[in-house]
Design an enzyme around this catalytic site. Structure first.
Site: not given
Length: 207
Positions: A83, A187, A189
């Protein structure tokens, strides 16, 4: 499952815990590093972050982390930007002015132009279309959805640096790669199995 260790750079720009949890979920180990001299001990470094480009680049430079990251880059350390971390790898940013980044990619961070039906910031699930193959993408399918949250996007001058693109009013560069450097705009995650697989691939890459 991998047992590799990654250093996650703590420069005060958030989302460290979610990245750490995701890496541990795929079997990796994490060391959160804020001291510049400690980075040299690791062969995999993750530069995460959410927030303002100007504040982030100032923090990296004022703390000496930028110099240490540059040394690690030159020594061949595998560095992954996520990011804001990916945007910091670029030469320049138009976020709230004109800012110089780390300059690892000849690329510019540009604002999205609002369009009908496409609110800014770009927030939600969108497809990631691969431009070429890379160890980071092993076993993954082009066009898979990932989760994005960003108001600015990256444009690389050299097409060879573009690992993947995404369409959101404009086709922007959502993954970039050059030598030992890789950047991800979305992202991982928060991108479920697709994102976790990317992190696992990163941890398993040869150094």
């Amino acid at each position: 499952m991998t047992s590799a260790t990654a250093a996650v750079v703590d420069y005060g720009m958030g989302n460290l815990r979610s990245v750490q949890n995701a890496i541990e979920h795929v079997g990796g180990r994490v060391v959160v590093v804020s001291e510049p001299e400690a980075l040299a001990a690791y062969d995999k470094i993750i530069l995460p972050g959410v927030g303002a480009f100007s504040e982030a680049i100032d923090c990296l430079r004022n703390t000496g982390l930028a110099d240490s990251l540059n040394e690690c880059r030159r020594s061949g350390t595998q560095i992954l930007g996520i990011c804001l971390g990916m945007q910091l790898m670029c030469a320049r940013s138009k976020e709230g002015g004109d800012w110089e980044g780390l300059g690892w990619f000849d690329a510019e961070v540009r604002p999205f132009v609002p369009a009908e039906g496409l609110p800014v910031p770009h927030m939600g699930w969108n497809g990631v279309d691969f431009g070429h193959q890379d160890p980071l993408l092993t076993g993954l399918v082009s066009g898979s959805d990932a989760y994005f949250v960003h108001g600015y996007h990256v444009h690389c001058s050299d097409p060879a640096d573009v690992l993947a693109t995404t369409e959101y009013g404009v086709r922007f560069h959502s993954m970039i790669q050059r030598d030992n450097l890789r950047g991800i705009q979305f992202h991982p995650e928060k991108s479920q199995e697709f994102g976790l697989a990317i992190l696992k691939n990163y941890l398993e890459m040869a150094c």
